[in-house]
Design an enzyme around this catalytic site. Sequence first.
Site, short mmCIF file in Angstrom:
data_model
loop_
_atom_site.label_atom_id
_atom_site.label_comp_id
_atom_site.label_asym_id
_atom_site.label_seq_id
_atom_site.Cartn_x
_atom_site.Cartn_y
_atom_site.Cartn_z
N GLY A 152 -29.92 104.26 -64.25
CA GLY A 152 -28.82 103.93 -65.17
C GLY A 152 -28.17 105.17 -65.75
O GLY A 152 -27.63 105.12 -66.86
N ILE A 153 -28.18 106.27 -65.02
CA ILE A 153 -27.67 107.54 -65.56
C ILE A 153 -26.16 107.50 -65.79
O ILE A 153 -25.63 108.26 -66.61
CB ILE A 153 -28.04 108.71 -64.62
CG1 ILE A 153 -27.79 110.06 -65.32
CG2 ILE A 153 -27.27 108.64 -63.29
CD1 ILE A 153 -28.34 111.25 -64.59
N GLY A 180 -24.56 105.02 -67.10
CA GLY A 180 -24.28 104.17 -68.24
C GLY A 180 -24.19 104.96 -69.53
O GLY A 180 -24.34 106.18 -69.56
N ASP A 192 -31.47 101.91 -55.47
CA ASP A 192 -31.22 100.63 -56.13
C ASP A 192 -32.54 100.08 -56.64
O ASP A 192 -33.56 100.16 -55.94
CB ASP A 192 -30.58 99.64 -55.16
CG ASP A 192 -29.92 98.48 -55.87
OD1 ASP A 192 -30.64 97.71 -56.52
OD2 ASP A 192 -28.69 98.35 -55.78
N LEU A 252 -33.48 103.12 -67.61
CA LEU A 252 -32.36 102.58 -68.40
C LEU A 252 -31.49 101.65 -67.56
O LEU A 252 -30.57 101.02 -68.08
CB LEU A 252 -31.51 103.72 -68.94
CG LEU A 252 -32.25 104.86 -69.66
CD1 LEU A 252 -31.25 105.89 -70.16
CD2 LEU A 252 -33.10 104.34 -70.79
N ALA A 263 -30.21 98.43 -65.54
CA ALA A 263 -30.38 96.98 -65.72
C ALA A 263 -29.04 96.29 -65.52
O ALA A 263 -27.98 96.94 -65.56
CB ALA A 263 -30.90 96.66 -67.12
N SER A 323 -35.43 95.71 -75.40
CA SER A 323 -34.22 95.31 -76.12
C SER A 323 -34.55 94.42 -77.32
O SER A 323 -35.47 93.60 -77.26
CB SER A 323 -33.28 94.54 -75.18
OG SER A 323 -32.23 93.93 -75.89
N GLU A 377 -32.89 92.01 -78.12
CA GLU A 377 -32.59 90.63 -77.72
C GLU A 377 -33.87 89.84 -77.42
O GLU A 377 -33.85 88.62 -77.45
CB GLU A 377 -31.68 90.62 -76.49
CG GLU A 377 -30.25 91.05 -76.77
CD GLU A 377 -29.43 89.99 -77.51
OE1 GLU A 377 -29.77 88.80 -77.40
OE2 GLU A 377 -28.46 90.37 -78.19
N TYR A 396 -31.20 87.60 -69.76
CA TYR A 396 -31.35 89.04 -69.98
C TYR A 396 -32.57 89.33 -70.84
O TYR A 396 -33.40 90.18 -70.51
CB TYR A 396 -30.09 89.59 -70.65
CG TYR A 396 -30.24 91.00 -71.17
CD1 TYR A 396 -30.20 92.09 -70.31
CD2 TYR A 396 -30.43 91.24 -72.53
CE1 TYR A 396 -30.36 93.38 -70.78
CE2 TYR A 396 -30.59 92.52 -73.01
CZ TYR A 396 -30.55 93.59 -72.15
OH TYR A 396 -30.70 94.87 -72.62
N HIS A 456 -26.86 99.71 -80.07
CA HIS A 456 -26.39 101.08 -80.31
C HIS A 456 -25.12 101.29 -79.50
O HIS A 456 -25.07 101.00 -78.32
CB HIS A 456 -27.46 102.11 -79.97
CG HIS A 456 -28.17 101.87 -78.68
ND1 HIS A 456 -29.04 100.83 -78.47
CD2 HIS A 456 -28.12 102.55 -77.50
CE1 HIS A 456 -29.51 100.87 -77.24
NE2 HIS A 456 -28.95 101.89 -76.62
#
Length: 348
Positions: free
Chosen positions: A9-10, A12, A64, A86, A88, A131, A133, A154, A184
């Site tokens: 996830g670099i 993002g 991936d 990171l 997702a 998270s 969430e 999620y 954040h």
Amino acid sequence: MSKKALITGITGQDGSYLAELLLSKGYEVHGIVRRSSSINRQRIDHIYTGPHKPKARLFLHYGDLSNSEQISHIIYKIQPNEVYNLGAQSHVRVSFDMSEYTGDITALGTTRLLESIRRSRKNIRFYQASSSEMFGRSPVPQSEATPFLPRSPYAVSKLYSHFMTVNYREGYNLFAVNGILFNHESPRRGETFVTRKVTISIANILAGRQKKLYLGNLKAKRDWGYAPEYVEGIWKMLQRKKPEDYAIGTGKAHSVEEFAKLAFDYVGLNHKKYVVIDKRYFRPTEVKDLVADSRKAKRGIGWKPKVAFKDLVKIMVDADMRKAELTPIGEGDKIIREKFPNRWWKVD
């Protein structure tokens, strides 16, 4: 020799800030990116020089999270000291429409990484991006000890990853930690996330390119902080002697409507004239309130927030006004200069 870090996830929001932080600390940084005919690397263009430069310290690898073989090959090839997961499918509302894909990437992707690390038999430290969430309907404030009651595909996927990380830590003695980060935000937030949707729309309205802003549940309350501060907390978690999980947030909650009102007020507009509720943006199962209890993070890694909610709003509005070729109000830029004299990231 410098440490090596691998980031999924670099490209993002968090991945780009984390890459900047690690580079500022002398790391050699590697990132996994998905192969696509269209390149989506805007957030790291300013730090990526390509592999042929003699002093290059940022390297990208096609891969991936759905492919175990690719992940294992990358870890074997790089032999990193630290792995930060990171990556997702991170949009909560979208996860209802793509639940199977969310589970495959957000949940099983973590297992593929952990298993590759276990099989490598290397002393690799692992960070899992959990998270807030996951707390769902749990009463506020929420800490590491609060029960999880997830309310979306999620959140369920993140919970699977969270406990899988704990399982590998306890079962195989891996240095594996969960960072339970509350919301954040920053100018690098994805454009479909509600905060960025608000600030982009304001810039477009001021530029005459948009007339209305369509939002969903205005009453939902979230604990919103400034993303560059949060990635510092992520890094600190992997520098501890003992692997532990930490919740990170400001401890204060504000509604979506509060965010929108503050943002519109900042540029002298009345949000009620522009905001329209569209029920297609409501979730099938809503999460009402999320508020962090970050006392453990304050004690354990010395983390506490600097940027207040109202200041975060100003920072994001200023950035999107600049991107729309408008003159920013400037208070957001001033806040960054004053609160972060040793800033290591690029202001967008």
